[in-house]
Design a protein around this motif. Structure first.
Motif, PDB file in Angstrom:
ATOM      1  N   THR A 101       0.819  -1.211   0.000  1.00  0.00           N
ATOM      2  CA  THR A 101       0.000   0.000   0.000  1.00  0.00           C
ATOM      3  C   THR A 101       0.848   1.254   0.000  1.00  0.00           C
ATOM      4  N   VAL A 102       1.916   1.269   0.796  1.00  0.00           N
ATOM      5  CA  VAL A 102       2.732   2.483   0.895  1.00  0.00           C
ATOM      6  C   VAL A 102       3.407   2.796  -0.438  1.00  0.00           C
ATOM      7  N   ASN A 103       3.860   1.777  -1.153  1.00  0.00           N
ATOM      8  CA  ASN A 103       4.444   2.003  -2.476  1.00  0.00           C
ATOM      9  C   ASN A 103       3.407   2.578  -3.433  1.00  0.00           C
ATOM     10  N   ALA A 104       2.200   2.012  -3.389  1.00  0.00           N
ATOM     11  CA  ALA A 104       1.132   2.466  -4.276  1.00  0.00           C
ATOM     12  C   ALA A 104       0.747   3.910  -3.994  1.00  0.00           C
ATOM     13  N   VAL A 105       0.620   4.261  -2.711  1.00  0.00           N
ATOM     14  CA  VAL A 105       0.238   5.623  -2.353  1.00  0.00           C
ATOM     15  C   VAL A 105       1.333   6.603  -2.758  1.00  0.00           C
ATOM     16  N   GLY A 106       2.582   6.248  -2.518  1.00  0.00           N
ATOM     17  CA  GLY A 106       3.687   7.133  -2.865  1.00  0.00           C
ATOM     18  C   GLY A 106       3.766   7.419  -4.351  1.00  0.00           C
ATOM     19  N   LEU A 107       3.730   6.367  -5.167  1.00  0.00           N
ATOM     20  CA  LEU A 107       3.797   6.574  -6.610  1.00  0.00           C
ATOM     21  C   LEU A 107       2.524   7.217  -7.135  1.00  0.00           C
ATOM     22  N   GLY A 108       1.372   6.875  -6.537  1.00  0.00           N
ATOM     23  CA  GLY A 108       0.114   7.470  -6.973  1.00  0.00           C
ATOM     24  C   GLY A 108       0.085   8.976  -6.762  1.00  0.00           C
ATOM     25  N   LEU A 109       0.524   9.442  -5.588  1.00  0.00           N
ATOM     26  CA  LEU A 109       0.555  10.877  -5.318  1.00  0.00           C
ATOM     27  C   LEU A 109       1.535  11.590  -6.249  1.00  0.00           C
ATOM     28  N   THR A 124      11.197  11.838   2.010  1.00  0.00           N
ATOM     29  CA  THR A 124      10.833  10.415   2.119  1.00  0.00           C
ATOM     30  C   THR A 124      11.911   9.569   1.443  1.00  0.00           C
ATOM     31  N   TYR A 125      13.122   9.699   1.923  1.00  0.00           N
ATOM     32  CA  TYR A 125      14.259   9.083   1.235  1.00  0.00           C
ATOM     33  C   TYR A 125      14.162   7.559   1.206  1.00  0.00           C
ATOM     34  N   ASP A 126      13.732   6.963   2.314  1.00  0.00           N
ATOM     35  CA  ASP A 126      13.644   5.500   2.349  1.00  0.00           C
ATOM     36  C   ASP A 126      12.640   4.984   1.316  1.00  0.00           C
ATOM     37  N   LEU A 127      11.490   5.656   1.204  1.00  0.00           N
ATOM     38  CA  LEU A 127      10.505   5.253   0.199  1.00  0.00           C
ATOM     39  C   LEU A 127      11.027   5.504  -1.192  1.00  0.00           C
ATOM     40  N   TYR A 128      11.764   6.597  -1.369  1.00  0.00           N
ATOM     41  CA  TYR A 128      12.359   6.896  -2.680  1.00  0.00           C
ATOM     42  C   TYR A 128      13.303   5.777  -3.105  1.00  0.00           C
ATOM     43  N   LEU A 168       7.100   5.460   6.212  1.00  0.00           N
ATOM     44  CA  LEU A 168       8.045   5.833   5.162  1.00  0.00           C
ATOM     45  C   LEU A 168       7.549   7.032   4.359  1.00  0.00           C
ATOM     46  N   LEU A 169       6.230   7.221   4.323  1.00  0.00           N
ATOM     47  CA  LEU A 169       5.647   8.310   3.554  1.00  0.00           C
ATOM     48  C   LEU A 169       5.112   9.427   4.437  1.00  0.00           C
ATOM     49  N   PHE A 170       4.493   9.069   5.549  1.00  0.00           N
ATOM     50  CA  PHE A 170       3.806  10.061   6.371  1.00  0.00           C
ATOM     51  C   PHE A 170       4.498  10.347   7.707  1.00  0.00           C
ATOM     52  N   GLY A 171       5.657   9.759   7.937  1.00  0.00           N
ATOM     53  CA  GLY A 171       6.395  10.063   9.149  1.00  0.00           C
ATOM     54  C   GLY A 171       6.132   9.092  10.284  1.00  0.00           C
ATOM     55  N   PRO A 172       6.808   9.309  11.438  1.00  0.00           N
ATOM     56  CA  PRO A 172       6.712   8.375  12.570  1.00  0.00           C
ATOM     57  C   PRO A 172       5.291   8.162  13.089  1.00  0.00           C
ATOM     58  N   LEU A 173       4.430   9.179  12.978  1.00  0.00           N
ATOM     59  CA  LEU A 173       3.073   9.028  13.495  1.00  0.00           C
ATOM     60  C   LEU A 173       2.293   7.933  12.770  1.00  0.00           C
ATOM     61  N   ALA A 174       2.696   7.626  11.532  1.00  0.00           N
ATOM     62  CA  ALA A 174       1.981   6.624  10.742  1.00  0.00           C
ATOM     63  C   ALA A 174       2.459   5.208  11.028  1.00  0.00           C
TER      64      ALA A 174
END
Length: 237
Positions: free
Chosen positions: A37-45, A93-97, A165-171
């Motif tokens: 999901t996180v990969n999909a949201v990142g590339l989708g945005l 979001t370097y790790d997700l990048y 990875l996308l929205f920070g530690p709170l996520a």
């Protein structure tokens, strides 16, 4: 443009002419990064931002761009916006990048973006072009998100893992484990699983469209008593 036309643009982008389910464009990133999901949201945005902004930019320069250099100019606009998104992801979001890797710069060559720039934005004003880009991007991102969620759920038994990875530690607490002690389904997170899942989504959409078309057909009106009497009289004569 009228409200109805904007409604048509929205329906086209999200459903009727969806880039992933109908036009079958951008399948490389769609299948390549939709294993979570996180990969999909990142590339989708990222795709939504590039698509909407590039449509607006192309519409602004359409009247001053020579036909001979039109496509190179469009590609340079898309490449510049993609570079901006890439730099922002590296900064925040370097790790997700790093996970998405080559698929971020490959947004430049995404057929969805170049196709909308040349096929729509170059012929309409910035507001219409931006709205079209937003709807097409949302349609593409929605399919990407559904694929990512479905494959992550079948593959790991959980949803929204690693959203920090996308929205920070709170996520970090967003992860939902739906199946405890799940052994995993490897096919779901491998490339063949992406092809199978996308094929099922396309088949489901086609089936829904068929049902809607059947419901939209005018139903035959039942014959009245008078019309039955006329037919019977005609047969007797």
């Amino acid at each position: 443009m009228s409200d109805t036309s904007y409604r048509e643009l929205g329906l086209n982008g999200l459903w009727r002419n969806n880039p992933a389910l109908v036009q079958l464009l951008g399948l490389c990133p769609l299948l390549g990064v939709s294993n979570s999901t996180v990969n999909a949201v990142g590339l989708g945005l990222a795709t939504i931002l590039v698509l909407a902004c590039s449509n607006i930019a192309v519409s602004l320069v359409r009247s001053v761009t020579n036909t001979a250099v039109r496509l190179p100019v469009f590609v340079m606009i898309i490449a510049g916006l993609t570079t901006c998104i890439e730099l922002l992801m590296q900064a925040f979001t370097y790790d997700l990048y790093q996970i998405l890797g080559i698929f971020i710069p490959l947004i430049t060559t995404n057929c969805v973006i170049l196709g909308r720039a040349d096929g729509f934005a170059a012929r309409h004003n910035p507001l219409q072009a931006g709205f079209d880009g937003l709807m097409m991007g949302c349609g593409f991102a929605t399919v990407l998100l559904v694929l990512g969620g479905l494959r992550e759920l079948l593959g790991t038994g959980a949803l929204f893992a690693n959203m920090q990875l996308l929205f920070g530690p709170l996520a970090a607490s967003w992860k939902i484990t739906l199946i405890g002690d799940y052994q995993g389904f490897l096919l779901a997170i491998l490339p063949p699983g992406a092809f199978i899942a996308l094929g099922l989504l396309i088949a489901l959409k086609n089936r829904i469209d068929e049902r809607l078309a059947e419901q939209a057909k005018p139903q035959p009106r039942p014959a009245t008593t008078e019309s039955r009497r006329v037919r019977v009289t005609g047969v007797i004569e």
